[in-house]
Design an enzyme around this catalytic site. Structure first.
Site, mmCIF file in Angstrom:
data_model
loop_
_atom_site.group_PDB
_atom_site.id
_atom_site.type_symbol
_atom_site.label_atom_id
_atom_site.label_comp_id
_atom_site.label_asym_id
_atom_site.label_seq_id
_atom_site.Cartn_x
_atom_site.Cartn_y
_atom_site.Cartn_z
ATOM 1 N N ASP A 1 69.342 18.194 70.069
ATOM 2 C CA ASP A 1 68.154 17.938 70.876
ATOM 3 C C ASP A 1 67.110 17.128 70.108
ATOM 4 O O ASP A 1 65.968 17.533 69.977
ATOM 5 C CB ASP A 1 67.585 19.304 71.316
ATOM 6 C CG ASP A 1 66.353 19.185 72.185
ATOM 7 O OD1 ASP A 1 66.298 18.256 72.998
ATOM 8 O OD2 ASP A 1 65.441 20.018 72.036
ATOM 9 N N GLU B 1 73.162 26.411 65.208
ATOM 10 C CA GLU B 1 73.726 26.690 66.531
ATOM 11 C C GLU B 1 75.091 26.059 66.771
ATOM 12 O O GLU B 1 75.297 25.362 67.775
ATOM 13 C CB GLU B 1 72.749 26.261 67.627
ATOM 14 C CG GLU B 1 71.472 27.076 67.622
ATOM 15 C CD GLU B 1 70.572 26.792 68.831
ATOM 16 O OE1 GLU B 1 70.920 25.922 69.640
ATOM 17 O OE2 GLU B 1 69.531 27.452 68.948
ATOM 18 N N TYR C 1 65.265 32.038 72.989
ATOM 19 C CA TYR C 1 64.225 31.445 73.843
ATOM 20 C C TYR C 1 64.011 32.293 75.084
ATOM 21 O O TYR C 1 64.163 31.829 76.210
ATOM 22 C CB TYR C 1 64.626 30.003 74.196
ATOM 23 C CG TYR C 1 64.441 29.074 73.012
ATOM 24 C CD1 TYR C 1 63.218 28.459 72.784
ATOM 25 C CD2 TYR C 1 65.469 28.852 72.108
ATOM 26 C CE1 TYR C 1 63.024 27.636 71.680
ATOM 27 C CE2 TYR C 1 65.285 28.036 71.007
ATOM 28 C CZ TYR C 1 64.059 27.433 70.803
ATOM 29 O OH TYR C 1 63.856 26.627 69.712
ATOM 30 N N GLU D 1 64.131 30.476 65.280
ATOM 31 C CA GLU D 1 63.492 29.629 66.293
ATOM 32 C C GLU D 1 63.008 30.508 67.427
ATOM 33 O O GLU D 1 63.699 31.460 67.813
ATOM 34 C CB GLU D 1 64.470 28.612 66.919
ATOM 35 C CG GLU D 1 64.805 27.436 66.059
ATOM 36 C CD GLU D 1 65.740 26.430 66.743
ATOM 37 O OE1 GLU D 1 65.720 26.329 67.993
ATOM 38 O OE2 GLU D 1 66.481 25.766 66.014
#
Ligand code: GCB
Length: 659
Positions: free
Chosen positions: A207, A458, A511, A547
């Protein structure tokens, strides 16, 4: 990875020594000036051309490296260091995939071209992704990998005739394949009703925008022909390998000399006042520093980030007479260890209060920029942060130098991001990943700020081959550097993750209330607590929330909070903090916000001019969340600040810790 005749370096033997690092063939010392070394930076304007031909190979077919680039067609002015993507007005160049050509002609000092006792080295800090280099039309080196330096000895080429100038040509290809790091795929779109002939796109599973070009300085530097090639320093590893039982105040060193077998090496360790505190002779040894000033992280000690200087002097007898070489390396004395629930620096529990970053800014993309770097460090210290992760690739060496200088602790991450395809777990990919870890450790091993290696971010670590892949990769990393813990950052479910058994610290990204349960901040506490508890029950290893975050467009306000508003970003972080405050009393050893600043990504309907999860804008202005984190980080810092009594050791009774 270096390729080609000029620079091939062999796969290394597991040559472990006292301080534990393997002996990489060929060092990669930062090019510093000294009494015996000069340095010439080639920053500035280079000639540039992107090869827009259908097969992108016209440059090779027409041998653009044989003559000045302007003779084979039009060129652009291209600043170095910088990504080439955002400096122009041409949309096609912004998204170009394929070979681009850089060229620079330079005048060399007379001594460099005439003194055969001088070795002239061309060093490229970062060329993303695959680079081929020619000097005066002669191929000198190739390198795969966009985030680590490589170099070539070009003495013979510049000392072979009456030349006072030299022409450096660098062809760079930004194409990513399933075996590159990061991986990618090229997708040809063949429906003639939708796409022109030969149409293709570069797909990636990460990303951030795949900026390309010469991202860091290109330098020429000199050494004598017999020279200090590499230096490794570190605190000794106890024979039983228990890192919690190390003695601060001892510095192991090993120096590699190239060019002659007959040399003498002397080392001196100087304190910050310039006073010699220890001396050694020989290429390998141990220095004992009485009442050593340890290297402490920012806000953990009244004098953090204490750096000694290791002055290395080499003298050799050669056919052309006596030769000396001098190199000075900053050295911080500190130990790092993990227990079942703690991360220890110098025997004291350390809590990572920090950020994830990107090398990213307006116009220059991933190009190195001193003002930006200094601004970022000022913001980090304003926040009260003591750590960051080099998400998702190794950053410029100058970044780590500032971390050493300011006491900002680093989790140094490889470009292993977006490893999602089964092909990217193949032996070809693994071999490359092992080599990247070697290059990364070779470059960064001497930085006291670097306390842990992260081999990936990840990955699809639930895929079957991931178990073998991470077992091998982490074992190799530990063999190269037994002095630091190793991790990779996961977002895989704790039951499915096949790599987690091999890490020292569990780093988890999540998230909640962003990529699912949109808008439902009320579920965060439950979901986050469950995440921590599950992982800890399964592994009993310290954990980092590596994160968490939410996009916020600066100036968007909504109360009650709605997604993308500054209030929502703040509200979401606060929910995380409630649980972090509970779990940090148990086994959570850190929290790293995603992200320090907004950054550019590929275009997509879920990205509004890039990823907006920064607590600072891309121009480094604070959003409301920055003030929230500032308050939190200073509070956390004050809780543990200068508590010298809080020394924790697993070696209680052995008396090894002297702090
Ligand atoms: C992640 C990735 C990071 C992304 C972030 C996001 O899990 O590690 O590279 O930018 O999420 O904002 O989606």
């Amino acid at each position: 990875m270096l390729r080609g005749s000029a620079g091939a370096w062999a796969v290394l033997g597991p040559l472990l020594w006292g301080c534990g690092l393997a002996l990489l063939q060929g060092g990669m010392l930062y090019p510093r000036e000294s009494r015996s070394r000069e340095r010439k930076e080639l920053d500035g304007l280079w000639s540039f051309r992107a090869d827009f031909s259908d097969n992108r190979r016209q440059g090779f077919e027409q041998q653009w490296y044989r003559a000045p680039l302007r003779e084979s067609g039009p060129t652009l002015d291209m600043p170095v260091p910088s990504s080439f993507n955002d400096v122009g007005q041409d949309g096609q160049l912004r998204s170009f995939v394929g070979w681009v050509w850089y060229e620079r002609e330079i005048t060399l000092p007379q001594r460099w071209t005439e003194d055969l006792g001088t070795r002239v080295v061309l060093r490229i800090g970062s060329a993303h992704y695959y680079a081929i280099v020619w000097v005066n039309g002669v191929h000198v080196v190739e390198h795969e990998g966009g985030h680590l330096p490589f170099e070539a000895d070009i003495s013979k080429l510049v000392q072979s005739g009456p030349l006072s100038s030299c022409r450096i040509t660098i062809a760079i290809n930004n194409t990513l394949s399933p075996h590159t790091l990061p991986p990618g795929t090229i997708l040809y779109k063949t429906d003639p009703s939708m796409y022109p002939k030969g149409y293709f796109v570069q797909n990636t599973k990460f990303d951030f925008f795949n900026y390309a070009g010469l991202h860091r300085s290109v330098v020429l530097y000199t050494t004598p022909t017999t020279y200090i090639d590499d230096i490794t320093t570190g605190s000794p590893i106890p024979p039983q390998g228990d890192l919690t039982c190390r003695t601060p105040g001892l510095v192991n060193y090993q120096i590699i000399i190239q060019g002659s077998d007959h040399f003498q090496v002397d080392v001196s360790l100087l304190d910050e006042e310039g006073k010699v505190v220890a001396k050694g002779a020989g290429a390998e040894g141990q220095l004992q520093v009485p009442s050593a000033h340890l290297w402490w992280p920012y806000l953990m000690h009244e004098h953090p980030a204490y750096l000694y200087s290791l002055e290395v002097k080499m003298m050799a007898q050669t056919a052309v007479g006596p030769v000396s070489d001098f190199y000075t390396l900053p050295v911080g004395i500190r130990t790092v260890a993990v227990t079942e629930s703690q991360f220890l620096i110098n025997g004291k529990p350390f809590y990572f209060r920090g950020v994830n970053k990107h090398e990213d800014s307006d116009i220059r993309g991933k190009g190195f920029d001193w003002p930006l770097l200094v601004k970022d460090f000022n913001l980090l210290r304003w926040l009260g942060a003591n750590a960051f992760r080099t998400s998702h690739y190794p950053y410029a060496e100058e970044v780590l130098q500032l971390c050493d200088r300011y006491g900002i602790v680093v989790i140094d991450e490889s470009p292993g991001v977006g490893i999602a395809l089964v092909e990217s777990f193949s032996n070809v990919s693994l071999q490359h990943h092992l080599e990247v870890m070697e290059e990364m450790i070779r470059r960064d091993k001497n930085h006291p700020a670097v306390v842990m290696w992260s081999v990936a971010n990840e990955p699809a670590s639930f895929l079957k081959p991931a178990g073998y892949y991470f077992k091998t990769l982490i074992a190799h990393t530990k063999a190269l550097d037994p002095s630091r813990p190793v991790t990779f950052v996961t977002n895989t479910n704790y039951e499915a993750d096949l790599g987690a058994p091999y890490v020292d610290v569990i780093c988890v990204n999540s998230y909640y209330s962003w990529y699912h349960d949109y808008g439902h901040m009320e579920v965060i506490q439950l979901q986050l607590a469950t995440q921590f508890e599950n992982w800890y029950k399964a592994y009993q290893k310290p954990m980092i929330q590596s994160e968490y975050g939410a996009d916020a467009i600066e100036g968007f306000h909504e109360d009650p909070p709605l997604m993308f508003s500054e209030e929502y970003q703040k509200g979401l972080l606060k929910q995380y903090h409630v649980v972090l405050d509970q779990k940090r009393k148990e086994y959570v050893v850190g929290e790293l916000i995603w992200n320090f600043a907004d950054f550019m990504t590929n275009q997509s309907p879920v990205r509004m001019i890039g990823n907006r999860k920064g607590i600072f804008t891309r121009q480094r202005q604070p959003k409301s969340a920055a003030f929230l984190l500032r308050e939190r980080y200073w509070k956390l810092a004050n809780e543990t600040r200068y508590q010298r009594s809080a020394v924790t050791s697993q070696c209680v009774g052995s008396g090894l810790f002297t702090v």
